[in-house]
Write a protein that holds these residues in place. Structure first.
Motif, PDB file in Angstrom:
ATOM      1  N   THR A 169       0.826  -3.920  -7.047  1.00  0.00           N
ATOM      2  CA  THR A 169       0.858  -5.450  -6.957  1.00  0.00           C
ATOM      3  C   THR A 169       2.006  -6.053  -7.494  1.00  0.00           C
ATOM      4  N   GLU A 170       2.057  -7.470  -7.216  1.00  0.00           N
ATOM      5  CA  GLU A 170       3.224  -7.775  -8.164  1.00  0.00           C
ATOM      6  C   GLU A 170       2.816  -7.784  -9.675  1.00  0.00           C
ATOM      7  N   MET A 171       1.590  -7.931 -10.119  1.00  0.00           N
ATOM      8  CA  MET A 171       1.054  -8.119 -11.558  1.00  0.00           C
ATOM      9  C   MET A 171       1.496  -6.423 -12.004  1.00  0.00           C
ATOM     10  N   ASP A 172       1.435  -5.403 -11.097  1.00  0.00           N
ATOM     11  CA  ASP A 172       1.855  -3.995 -11.474  1.00  0.00           C
ATOM     12  C   ASP A 172       3.171  -3.942 -11.920  1.00  0.00           C
ATOM     13  N   ILE A 173       4.155  -4.587 -10.932  1.00  0.00           N
ATOM     14  CA  ILE A 173       5.542  -4.752 -11.211  1.00  0.00           C
ATOM     15  C   ILE A 173       5.871  -5.430 -12.653  1.00  0.00           C
ATOM     16  N   LEU A 222       0.896  -1.194   0.188  1.00  0.00           N
ATOM     17  CA  LEU A 222      -0.093   0.059  -0.073  1.00  0.00           C
ATOM     18  C   LEU A 222       0.849   1.223   0.068  1.00  0.00           C
ATOM     19  N   VAL A 223       0.641   2.409  -0.947  1.00  0.00           N
ATOM     20  CA  VAL A 223       1.450   3.463  -0.963  1.00  0.00           C
ATOM     21  C   VAL A 223       0.653   4.363  -0.319  1.00  0.00           C
ATOM     22  N   VAL A 224       1.222   4.932   0.710  1.00  0.00           N
ATOM     23  CA  VAL A 224       0.863   5.854   1.901  1.00  0.00           C
ATOM     24  C   VAL A 224       1.747   7.053   2.188  1.00  0.00           C
ATOM     25  N   GLU A 225       0.914   8.177   2.108  1.00  0.00           N
ATOM     26  CA  GLU A 225       1.681   9.487   2.201  1.00  0.00           C
ATOM     27  C   GLU A 225       1.144  10.400   3.366  1.00  0.00           C
ATOM     28  N   ASP A 226       1.659  10.600   4.520  1.00  0.00           N
ATOM     29  CA  ASP A 226       1.141  11.404   5.385  1.00  0.00           C
ATOM     30  C   ASP A 226      -0.072  10.588   6.108  1.00  0.00           C
ATOM     31  N   GLY A 227       0.204   9.174   6.194  1.00  0.00           N
ATOM     32  CA  GLY A 227      -1.062   8.557   6.798  1.00  0.00           C
ATOM     33  C   GLY A 227      -2.294   8.132   6.059  1.00  0.00           C
ATOM     34  N   LYS A 228      -2.198   8.645   4.767  1.00  0.00           N
ATOM     35  CA  LYS A 228      -3.327   8.635   3.761  1.00  0.00           C
ATOM     36  C   LYS A 228      -3.048   7.830   2.732  1.00  0.00           C
TER      37      LYS A 228
END
Length: 183
Positions: A57-61, A45-51
């Motif tokens: 996903t592996e498939m995205d990579i 999960l990509v989180v910035e400032d707690g949001k």
């Protein structure tokens, strides 16, 4: 009074995972892959400032990075899925499984709508792990409580458990749903 497991509606909070693999948008793909390996999961999960700002996903990579010859030093923000489809801890499992099927996804982040923060993730595996026993408990409860507390005059449509014939007027008799002929 506590509601028995088989009488309650199965909620996301009952099956979600709370130990989350999180990264920032500036994390490299290589670091994200190592985080997936460390947590033994197929996403971060990509989180910035707690949001929550994205998911990788592996498939995205594979599809968005490896197949396009991107460097392992590429930032996750370049390939992450955004906006992210998410659910609430109070959503019912039956509804979110439909959401997964309609959007062709196998995992959904869980966001506390009041605090606006990620509190978990629910995957198709999480749902499949609990659903069989939940449904069996529900079926057993319905056997003991025919009609599920509905009015006794209500007709029940279905297949007779003795002869296999479909009927508009099943009756509960001796622990089975049967047609008039088999009663």
């Amino acid at each position: 009074m506590k509601v028995p497991f088989f009488r309650k509606r199965l909620k996301v909070r009952d099956v979600m995972t709370t130990d989350l693999a999180k990264v920032t948008p500036n994390t490299t793909l290589q670091q994200a892959a190592k985080k997936m390996k460390e947590y033994r999961v197929g996403n971060v999960l990509v989180v910035e400032d707690g949001k929550l700002v994205g998911i990788v996903t592996e498939m995205d990579i594979v599809r968005k990075a490896v197949a396009k010859n991107k460097s392992p030093k590429t930032k996750v923000k370049e390939i992450m899925t955004n906006p992210v489809i998410f659910v609430s801890p109070d959503d019912e499992i039956m509804h979110i499984s439909d959401k997964m099927l309609m959007n062709n996804i196998t995992r959904l982040p869980v966001v506390d709508l009041e605090k606006k923060e990620v509190v978990g993730i629910v995957t198709m595996k999480d749902i499949l792990r609990v659903l069989p026993s939940f449904l069996l408990d529900k079926i057993e409860w319905l056997r003991v409580h025919p009609g599920g507390g509905a009015k006794s005059s209500k007709r029940v449509k279905g297949v007779c458990e003795v002869c296999g014939k479909f009927t508009n007027n099943l009756r509960f008799s001796k622990g089975l749903w049967v047609c008039e002929d088999c009663e």
